[in-house]
Enzyme design. Structure first.
Site, short mmCIF file in Angstrom:
data_model
loop_
_atom_site.label_atom_id
_atom_site.label_comp_id
_atom_site.label_asym_id
_atom_site.label_seq_id
_atom_site.Cartn_x
_atom_site.Cartn_y
_atom_site.Cartn_z
N TYR A 154 0.90 -1.09 0.07
CA TYR A 154 0.00 -0.06 -0.09
C TYR A 154 0.88 1.30 -0.17
O TYR A 154 2.05 1.20 0.26
CB TYR A 154 -0.98 0.06 1.04
CG TYR A 154 -0.28 0.45 2.52
CD1 TYR A 154 -0.25 1.83 2.95
CD2 TYR A 154 0.04 -0.74 3.33
CE1 TYR A 154 0.12 1.69 4.22
CE2 TYR A 154 0.58 -0.59 4.64
CZ TYR A 154 0.71 0.93 5.06
OH TYR A 154 1.15 1.07 6.38
N CYS A 155 0.27 2.39 -0.56
CA CYS A 155 1.01 3.69 -0.64
C CYS A 155 -0.09 4.65 -0.49
O CYS A 155 -1.23 4.39 -0.08
CB CYS A 155 1.67 3.56 -1.66
SG CYS A 155 0.67 3.73 -3.24
N THR A 156 0.15 5.97 -0.79
CA THR A 156 -1.06 7.20 -0.51
C THR A 156 -2.03 6.98 -1.39
O THR A 156 -3.17 6.85 -1.13
CB THR A 156 -0.05 8.24 -0.82
OG1 THR A 156 0.96 8.59 -0.14
CG2 THR A 156 -1.06 9.54 -0.61
N ILE A 191 -4.20 4.34 0.43
CA ILE A 191 -4.74 5.06 1.54
C ILE A 191 -5.91 6.01 1.63
O ILE A 191 -6.78 5.65 2.06
CB ILE A 191 -3.68 5.64 2.59
CG1 ILE A 191 -2.36 4.63 2.87
CG2 ILE A 191 -4.22 6.33 3.80
CD1 ILE A 191 -1.15 5.41 3.42
#
Length: 292
Positions: free
Chosen positions: A210-212, A239
């Site tokens: 996961y990331c932004t 996210i």
């Protein structure tokens, strides 16, 4: 009088609140709509696109960063909601961007100091040209499914689920999924080496990167699969989409963003505004080098 036209349905939903007598009323409409979006797609006319996108965004008084490369587009823009909506409608008029998915959040002011449209070698730099997300997409898990897996402690096949943060260490410090793996990388191009060092620790688990907003974890998932991690997928929309769809369950802290807001909470509202809009870190997560 015509009905109110909301710039984005999900934003309208978040602006609805329930009063003590059960009647749903509207909060004040925020003056600024922030959007982030990316799409891996083959582009063979990046220089022409750069000029067109800059002209269209500037005409609507939008600010932020747009990156173009042969592998696709990555953008963070802000402005009046109707202007942002109109720009996205124009961009989706190009068949290559018709499926562009947009993540949105409100703010009281524009968190960018200027408009930048740049042509780069990669829209998110990994320095591994064999990883081509424009040719194939990594398997993805939805926000709702991940929230359910984390609540039950395993995936639908009974395998242990681990979340793997692909962001820079200082971003992770603002907030992360409870128990997430954090390799303390300084920039995304450090991620491949970290995978090769730690991949045996992931064996037998369902790994969710996961990331932004989704762009880094998409490339990350493809690299991990290529490196032999046997069951890996990306969190679809990152996210920001997870906050929008789940309210942030199992996430601790805030999400760091590379603009003057600095961090947003699980309701996508800015937490603090401590840095002027022209600060020199705007856009660094997508450029992966000091912003010009």
């Amino acid at each position: 009088m015509s009905a109110t036209r909301w710039p984005w349905p999900s934003l309208a939903a978040r602006l609805l609140r329930r009063s003590t007598n059960g009647i749903r009323t509207l909060r004040a409409v925020p003056p600024v709509l922030n959007i982030s979006a990316y799409r891996f797609i083959v582009l063979d006319d990046v220089d022409a696109l750069r000029a067109q996108i800059h002209a269209q965004a500037a005409a609507r008084h939008l600010k932020g960063t747009v990156l173009l490369a042969e592998e696709g587009i990555n953008l963070f823009l802000a402005g009046p909601p109707e202007a942002v909506r109109d720009f996205i409608a124009w961009l989706r008029g190009d068949a290559r961007f018709a499926a562009l998915e947009v993540k949105e959040s409100p703010s009281p002011s524009v968190p960018f100091g200027k408009l930048l449209v740049k042509v780069k070698r990669e829209i998110i730099r990994m320095n591994h040209p064999a990883i081509r997300p424009q040719a194939e997409r990594a398997p993805a898990v939805s926000a709702q499914t991940l929230a359910r897996w984390l609540a039950q402690g395993h995936d639908d096949e009974g395998r242990e689920v681990v979340t793997l943060d692909t962001r820079n260490a200082f971003e992770v410090d603002a907030g992360r999924f409870r128990g997430a793996i954090d390799w303390r990388i300084e920039k995304f191009s450090d991620f491949p080496a970290a995978v090769l060092e730690h991949r045996e620790e992931l064996r037998g688990k369902t790994v969710v990167s996961y990331c932004t907003g989704g762009i880094r974890c998409e490339k990350a998932a493809l690299f991990m699969a290529d490196a032999g991690v046997d069951r890996v997928m990306q969190l679809d929309g990152g996210i920001l989409k997870y906050f929008e769809e789940t309210g942030g369950a199992h996430f601790e802290g805030h999400c760091f963003v590379f603009d003057a807001r600095r961090e947003v909470a699980s309701d996508l509202q800015p937490v603090t505004v401590e840095v002027p809009p022209d600060h020199d870190r705007v856009g660094q997560d997508v450029i992966d080098e000091p912003a010009a």
